[in-house]
Scaffold this motif. Structure first.
Motif, mmCIF file in Angstrom:
data_model
loop_
_atom_site.group_PDB
_atom_site.id
_atom_site.type_symbol
_atom_site.label_atom_id
_atom_site.label_comp_id
_atom_site.label_asym_id
_atom_site.label_seq_id
_atom_site.Cartn_x
_atom_site.Cartn_y
_atom_site.Cartn_z
ATOM 1 N N SER A 34 47.995 11.550 6.005
ATOM 2 C CA SER A 34 49.269 12.255 6.651
ATOM 3 C C SER A 34 49.739 10.635 7.484
ATOM 4 C CB SER A 34 49.215 13.360 7.480
ATOM 5 O OG SER A 34 48.495 13.262 8.383
ATOM 6 N N GLY A 35 48.858 10.494 8.373
ATOM 7 C CA GLY A 35 48.968 8.998 8.961
ATOM 8 C C GLY A 35 50.173 8.142 8.962
ATOM 9 N N TYR A 38 53.623 8.736 9.562
ATOM 10 C CA TYR A 38 53.930 8.813 10.729
ATOM 11 C C TYR A 38 54.178 6.964 11.054
ATOM 12 C CZ TYR A 38 53.657 13.214 11.279
ATOM 13 O OH TYR A 38 53.234 15.213 11.247
ATOM 14 N N ARG A 39 53.274 6.412 10.498
ATOM 15 C CA ARG A 39 52.923 4.849 10.831
ATOM 16 C C ARG A 39 54.378 4.302 9.396
ATOM 17 N NH1 ARG A 39 48.526 2.338 11.501
ATOM 18 N NH2 ARG A 39 46.744 3.511 12.201
ATOM 19 N N VAL A 103 52.461 4.229 17.119
ATOM 20 C CA VAL A 103 52.958 5.043 16.020
ATOM 21 C C VAL A 103 52.823 6.773 16.974
ATOM 22 C CG1 VAL A 103 50.402 5.056 15.557
ATOM 23 C CG2 VAL A 103 51.904 6.305 14.334
ATOM 24 N N SER A 104 51.751 6.961 18.514
ATOM 25 C CA SER A 104 51.906 7.487 19.639
ATOM 26 C C SER A 104 53.747 8.661 19.283
ATOM 27 C CB SER A 104 51.221 7.793 20.240
ATOM 28 O OG SER A 104 49.581 7.757 19.367
ATOM 29 N N SER A 107 55.272 10.220 16.921
ATOM 30 C CA SER A 107 54.520 10.864 15.961
ATOM 31 C C SER A 107 54.380 12.615 17.315
ATOM 32 C CB SER A 107 53.066 10.591 15.560
ATOM 33 O OG SER A 107 51.862 10.514 16.472
ATOM 34 N N ARG A 113 58.104 15.518 13.444
ATOM 35 C CA ARG A 113 57.339 15.712 12.492
ATOM 36 C C ARG A 113 57.286 17.241 12.028
ATOM 37 N NH1 ARG A 113 52.331 14.388 15.496
ATOM 38 N NH2 ARG A 113 51.335 15.785 13.902
ATOM 39 N N GLY A 133 44.812 13.993 8.809
ATOM 40 C CA GLY A 133 45.318 13.655 9.947
ATOM 41 C C GLY A 133 45.363 14.362 10.854
ATOM 42 N N ARG A 134 45.761 15.165 11.686
ATOM 43 C CA ARG A 134 45.754 15.413 13.000
ATOM 44 C C ARG A 134 45.690 16.978 13.053
ATOM 45 N NH1 ARG A 134 45.365 11.152 13.212
ATOM 46 N NH2 ARG A 134 45.145 9.335 14.767
ATOM 47 N N ASP A 135 46.879 17.253 12.441
ATOM 48 C CA ASP A 135 47.470 18.907 12.998
ATOM 49 C C ASP A 135 47.279 19.816 11.634
ATOM 50 O OD1 ASP A 135 49.453 17.240 11.172
ATOM 51 O OD2 ASP A 135 50.822 18.372 12.003
ATOM 52 N N ARG A 184 45.727 6.275 21.961
ATOM 53 C CA ARG A 184 46.026 7.171 20.973
ATOM 54 C C ARG A 184 45.287 8.562 21.388
ATOM 55 N NH1 ARG A 184 46.500 5.414 15.531
ATOM 56 N NH2 ARG A 184 44.521 4.159 15.860
ATOM 57 N N ASP A 188 47.669 11.789 21.419
ATOM 58 C CA ASP A 188 47.947 12.418 20.786
ATOM 59 C C ASP A 188 46.885 14.065 21.045
ATOM 60 O OD1 ASP A 188 48.592 10.863 18.707
ATOM 61 O OD2 ASP A 188 46.213 10.667 17.882
ATOM 62 N N ARG A 191 50.589 15.762 23.371
ATOM 63 C CA ARG A 191 51.672 15.520 23.383
ATOM 64 C C ARG A 191 52.162 16.840 22.933
ATOM 65 N NH1 ARG A 191 50.628 13.163 17.638
ATOM 66 N NH2 ARG A 191 49.321 15.220 16.409
HETATM 67 O O1 DC Z 1 45.253 8.388 10.836
HETATM 68 P P1 DC Z 1 46.508 7.005 11.157
HETATM 69 O O2 DC Z 1 45.764 7.057 12.688
HETATM 70 O O3 DC Z 1 46.855 6.623 10.636
HETATM 71 O O4 DC Z 1 47.560 8.173 12.295
HETATM 72 C C1 DC Z 1 48.346 7.502 12.605
HETATM 73 C C2 DC Z 1 49.094 8.033 13.985
HETATM 74 O O5 DC Z 1 49.836 9.277 13.289
HETATM 75 C C3 DC Z 1 48.281 8.828 15.055
HETATM 76 O O6 DC Z 1 48.362 8.108 16.106
HETATM 77 C C4 DC Z 1 48.368 9.752 14.966
HETATM 78 C C5 DC Z 1 50.047 10.465 14.022
HETATM 79 N N1 DC Z 1 49.084 11.290 13.353
HETATM 80 C C6 DC Z 1 49.481 12.644 13.593
HETATM 81 O O7 DC Z 1 50.081 12.716 14.720
HETATM 82 N N2 DC Z 1 50.005 13.516 12.346
HETATM 83 C C7 DC Z 1 48.978 13.300 11.584
HETATM 84 N N3 DC Z 1 49.220 14.769 10.260
HETATM 85 C C8 DC Z 1 48.757 12.798 10.868
HETATM 86 C C9 DC Z 1 48.517 10.858 11.990
#
Ligand code: DC
Length: 242
Positions: A34-35, A38-39, A103-104, A107, A113, A133-135, A184, A188, A191
């Motif tokens: 998923s990152g 966003y990239r 990217v932050s 995202s 989102r 990912g993150r979420d 980051r 992250d 936010r």
């Molecule tokens: O996993 P990554 O480092 O490639 O992710 C890049 C950026 O995307 C990271 O700084 C946070 C964001 N991200 C996000 O907000 N939610 C996700 N599900 C995946 C990544």
């Protein structure tokens, strides 16, 4: 065997994607980074004048977002999916430090989102998917059958990223990478929309001192447990019988 959803969340550069990719390959599931999505939106914004220095032209990005098509295609050479932006392979370009540095804030935008989460949920409709990912365990798939939250020290994460960039022949400066990792983490976690946090029912994995092999073994064991757990529940639940 019944298919499940596996959500792997955690801090940047702590090996989430390596473990998610390897697990997906091992068990024959689809892997989605998923990152990378966003990239890809960040790369689009950088290449189309949506960034004015550090500030983002939100209204333009909001308008143009529906024209930003992100997809994944399996690369037989690497055995892994490559990211495509409007039909063009951007796998290498989205991994540069220039994109990592921007990217932050992209995202953190709520409309970005919303659009990404909707696409990710659609990808998981059939299950049989590993998404990192993150979420993912908190927002995208709160009902995922297996959730892992990965962490490691910032120094070890910066070191891994440094080696990764070097191996690809890209410019790399350890201190710059460490600063980027910490920055980051901070953005992250703080936010407003979907901040990075461990879902209550996620398993915590600190891999600072684990080898890739140890991590793989740990994850396969959790996968088997999650699949069998589901099977037991199914067997014990008369409503689920044919
Ligand atoms: O996993 P990554 O480092 O490639 O992710 C890049 C950026 O995307 C990271 O700084 C946070 C964001 N991200 C996000 O907000 N939610 C996700 N599900 C995946 C990544």
């Amino acid at each position: 065997m019944k298919k499940i959803i596996i959500a792997i969340d955690g801090f940047s550069s702590c090996g989430k994607s390596t473990m998610a990719k390897d697990l997906a390959k091992e068990v024959g599931y689809i892997y989605i980074d998923s990152g990378a999505m966003y990239r890809a939106v960040t790369l689009y914004s950088m290449e189309n004048g949506i960034f004015e220095g550090e500030s983002i032209d939100r209204e333009r990005l909001r308008r143009e977002l529906e024209r930003v098509n992100i997809s994944f295609r399996f690369n037989p050479e690497t055995g892994r999916p490559d990211t495509y932006l409007n039909g063009v392979n951007v796998e290498n370009r989205i991994r540069t430090m220039a994109v990592s540095a921007k990217v932050s804030p992209i995202s953190a935008l709520d409309f970005v989102r919303e659009a990404m989460v909707a696409q990710q949920q659609a990808m998981g409709r059939e299950k049989g998917i590993v998404m990192d990912g993150r979420d993912i365990g908190t927002t995208v798939f709160p009902n995922a059958e297996l959730k892992v939250f990965v962490t490691a020290s910032p120094e070890i994460r910066a070191q891994r990223r440094f080696e990764e960039l070097k191996a690809k022949g890209q410019e790399a400066d350890f201190d710059e990478i460490l600063a980027n990792v910490k920055q980051r983490d901070d953005i992250d976690q703080h936010r407003e929309v979907s901040p990075l946090r461990k879902a209550d029912d996620a398993l915590l994995l600190d891999n600072t001192n684990l080898t890739i092999e140890q991590q793989k073994a740990w994850l396969m064991e959790r996968f088997r447990e999650a699949v069998n757990d589901g099977a037991e529940n199914t067997d014990n639940n008369p409503k689920d019988r044919d």
